[in-house]
Design a protein around this motif. Sequence first.
Motif, PDB file in Angstrom:
ATOM      1  N   GLU A 336      -0.246 -15.462  -9.827  1.00  0.00           N
ATOM      2  CA  GLU A 336      -0.841 -15.968  -8.582  1.00  0.00           C
ATOM      3  C   GLU A 336      -1.921 -15.010  -8.077  1.00  0.00           C
ATOM      4  O   GLU A 336      -2.995 -15.442  -7.637  1.00  0.00           O
ATOM      5  CB  GLU A 336       0.235 -16.136  -7.511  1.00  0.00           C
ATOM      6  N   MET A 337      -1.645 -13.715  -8.154  1.00  0.00           N
ATOM      7  CA  MET A 337      -2.612 -12.744  -7.636  1.00  0.00           C
ATOM      8  C   MET A 337      -3.853 -12.692  -8.529  1.00  0.00           C
ATOM      9  O   MET A 337      -4.965 -12.505  -8.039  1.00  0.00           O
ATOM     10  CB  MET A 337      -1.976 -11.351  -7.487  1.00  0.00           C
ATOM     11  N   ARG A 338      -3.654 -12.865  -9.839  1.00  0.00           N
ATOM     12  CA  ARG A 338      -4.811 -12.915 -10.749  1.00  0.00           C
ATOM     13  C   ARG A 338      -5.691 -14.116 -10.411  1.00  0.00           C
ATOM     14  O   ARG A 338      -6.918 -14.022 -10.389  1.00  0.00           O
ATOM     15  CB  ARG A 338      -4.350 -12.988 -12.210  1.00  0.00           C
ATOM     16  N   LYS A 339      -5.049 -15.247 -10.109  1.00  0.00           N
ATOM     17  CA  LYS A 339      -5.827 -16.438  -9.745  1.00  0.00           C
ATOM     18  C   LYS A 339      -6.578 -16.214  -8.433  1.00  0.00           C
ATOM     19  O   LYS A 339      -7.726 -16.628  -8.289  1.00  0.00           O
ATOM     20  CB  LYS A 339      -4.899 -17.650  -9.609  1.00  0.00           C
ATOM     21  N   PHE A 340      -5.927 -15.564  -7.483  1.00  0.00           N
ATOM     22  CA  PHE A 340      -6.588 -15.296  -6.198  1.00  0.00           C
ATOM     23  C   PHE A 340      -7.779 -14.354  -6.405  1.00  0.00           C
ATOM     24  O   PHE A 340      -8.865 -14.581  -5.860  1.00  0.00           O
ATOM     25  CB  PHE A 340      -5.583 -14.716  -5.194  1.00  0.00           C
TER      26      PHE A 340
END
Length: 350
Positions: A336-340
């Motif tokens: 999720e953080m990589r996508k953000f």
Amino acid sequence: MKEWKKNIRQVLPYVPGEQPKQTDVIKLNTNENPYPPSPKVQEMCRQIDNLRLYPDPAAARLVNAIADYKGLDSSQVFVGVGSDDVLALSFLTFFNSGKPILFPDITYSFYDVWADLFRIPYETKALDEEFRIRKEDYYGENGGVIFPNPNAPTGILMPLADIRDILDHNQDVIVIVDEAYIDFGGQTAQELLKEYENLLVVQTFSKSRSLAGLRIGYAMGSPELISALHNVKYSFNSYTMNQPSILLGAASVEDDDYFRETTAKIIATREWFKDEMRKLGFTFPDSKANFLFAAHESVPAKEIFEAARAENIYVRYFPKERIDNYLRITIGTDEEMRKFVGFLKRYLHK
Ligand code: PMP
């Protein structure tokens, strides 16, 4: 105006973060845990039985599990329906002197709501330029003190020595330390309970135990404070803790390995995320919580908030003086953080 309308209690309610209806969102707006609760909680679900009976009003199974885990006596633990319930009851129980209670100007935005609801006078104390709580602000005469540690939404942790100092200057009132986010690298004030019988430490299962949906919070304090909380609770609603919460909460406490593993994962993701955010031109106080409170060097927070939302990434934005250029971003899974971060790179053309 009709006469009866004059007697309706006027309150400005707390506004919780958005819970979007659709499921295909990256949800980084309400500080939930991205991992499921312990598998032991799942197993215990199958043993839920006898819902026709009232639950144990003392929630003894859960209270004992927490007391054992924390090395306390069960007379030092009070459980409630989320720490919101525990905190609200604490306001009602302990802040009755008529003198203003003190809390920071930038903090959990439920404190002033409860104070207004219960007609408790309060004064807010401004954080310093770096968003730190100034301990000296809490030295004067007051009706009680409450602050989160780490503070929300800044994520800044106050060292134990400063909490001790605040307690030393506040021997005649109750001091509440709201430790909703303490399990992500902070040091709890629990050890000070031995020395200060006017200290109440409040924690929750909502963040570090992945059980926001179950609603479990608890207070740790001297038997005298805990007994006062019980008296107020039993004057209001005997059965605040439902039977599934009592059983599932106890199962969660009994799985310490899983708790350590998932909190360590979130801490590691947070530290990686801090590096990425620095590279993208964000500044932020050093968070010890499961969120980061960040401002960009050139792009207004509101614009980033809206652009992220348009891509189904939810973060929290507070349109409030001093903090309206910041985003509060919950730490999710690595993916999720990589996508953000990917979204930010595209949006900021980095
Ligand atoms: N204290 C603080 C500082 C919080 O941010 C929250 C989460 N909204 C709470 C207490 C309440 O959490 P819960 O009622 O889920 O335990």
